[in-house]
Design an enzyme around this catalytic site. Structure first.
Site, PDB file in Angstrom:
ATOM      1  N   GLU A 149      38.586 -17.412  70.138  1.00  0.00           N
ATOM      2  CA  GLU A 149      39.732 -17.949  70.689  1.00  0.00           C
ATOM      3  C   GLU A 149      40.135 -16.709  71.713  1.00  0.00           C
ATOM      4  OE1 GLU A 149      43.503 -15.000  68.294  1.00  0.00           O
ATOM      5  OE2 GLU A 149      41.469 -15.569  67.261  1.00  0.00           O
ATOM      6  N   GLU A 243      48.731 -16.986  61.406  1.00  0.00           N
ATOM      7  CA  GLU A 243      47.582 -15.642  61.733  1.00  0.00           C
ATOM      8  C   GLU A 243      49.167 -14.357  61.525  1.00  0.00           C
ATOM      9  OE1 GLU A 243      44.514 -13.806  62.937  1.00  0.00           O
ATOM     10  OE2 GLU A 243      45.513 -14.748  64.470  1.00  0.00           O
TER      11      GLU A 243
END
Length: 266
Positions: A149, A243
């Site tokens: 990420e 998220e």
């Protein structure tokens, strides 16, 4: 139609089974797990297996640790690698897809004093390539994928944009390492988020969603039709995992995300 997931800490309920009941009622297709350090995720295996037996869908896990595989300290790097390998093993035992991690978080930012990290760019790259190769080989052996990420410039100084993650992944050369994109970080780092998605389309393995202000999708100014349209054009068929932080009533905020994303996707 995209599939949606929600990270477990955002869902009301004491158990994964209770959280799953709410998630389904809100329109989610899965729960994304969170994995702390000290082999906490491995220690949850009995709980996770029971939840799986009860029908809870848990395809992915996102790390929640204090240090990561790009750490400056060699001992911290080694611990992070062992933690990640354990988490990949556990998600594999559950029949899941993989685990998402940044290279680091909060370790250093070139945008804040002292501005120059203690390790050169070449040394950073070597550390990242070695870590991704080790984790990628382990992921392959477990039949899962490691999702790298990119984070924004204030949270990580090494991997901020999708093109940077793609370069590392192509160099490592393992199908078991893919990019885990995050709409919030992309909103800060990418000049054209939709174009960035299309440029690395074959390497995208997972997607996390929150709006421009880190709140739930729909609470900021991110261009969701463009972002989701690019993912669709890229052929992405994985989950959109929420998220985020929540603004307003937390239960209603969590409940609003799947319907908002489906509307935005057209």
């Amino acid at each position: 139609m995209f599939k949606t997931a929600c990270q477990e800490q955002l869902l009301p309920g004491e158990t994964l089974q209770q959280k799953w009941e709410f998630a389904q009622s809100a329109g989610y297709d899965a729960i994304e797990l969170r994995a702390k350090g000290d082999f906490h995720f491995r220690d949850r295996l009995p709980e996770l297996r029971k939840a799986q037996a009860d029908g809870v869908v848990m395809p992915t896990v996102c790390v929640d640790m204090l240090h990561f595989f790009g750490a400056f300290d060699a001992e911290l790097r080694r611990d992070a690698l062992e933690q990640m390998k354990s988490q990949l093993t556990v998600i594999g035992e559950l029949g899941g897809l993989g685990a998402q991690t940044p290279a680091s978080y909060g370790m250093f930012s070139r945008r804040l004093p002292p501005f120059e990290p203690p390790r050169s760019e070449e040394e950073d790259r070597q550390v990242l390539l070695e870590g991704l190769a080790e984790l990628g080989e382990h992921a392959r052996s477990e039949g899962v994928t490691l999702f790298l990420e990119p984070l924004n410039r204030y949270e990580d100084h090494m991997v901020n944009r999708l093109e940077q993650a793609a370069d590392l992944i192509r160099t490592v050369g393992l199908d078991s390492v893919r990019i885990g994109i995050d709409s919030y970080h992309m909103n800060i780092e990418e000049a054209d988020p939709a174009a960035a998605i299309l440029a690395v389309a074959p390497l995208i393995g997972h997607a996390q969603v929150s709006d421009s202000n880190r709140f739930q999708a729909g609470a900021g100014h991110l261009d969701w039709p463009a972002w989701l349209g690019a993912l669709d054009a890229a052929g992405y068929d994985g989950y959109l995992a929420a998220e985020c932080r929540l603004t307003g009533d937390p239960v209603e905020a969590v409940r609003s995300i799947p319907s908002f994303l489906h509307r935005a996707a057209g």
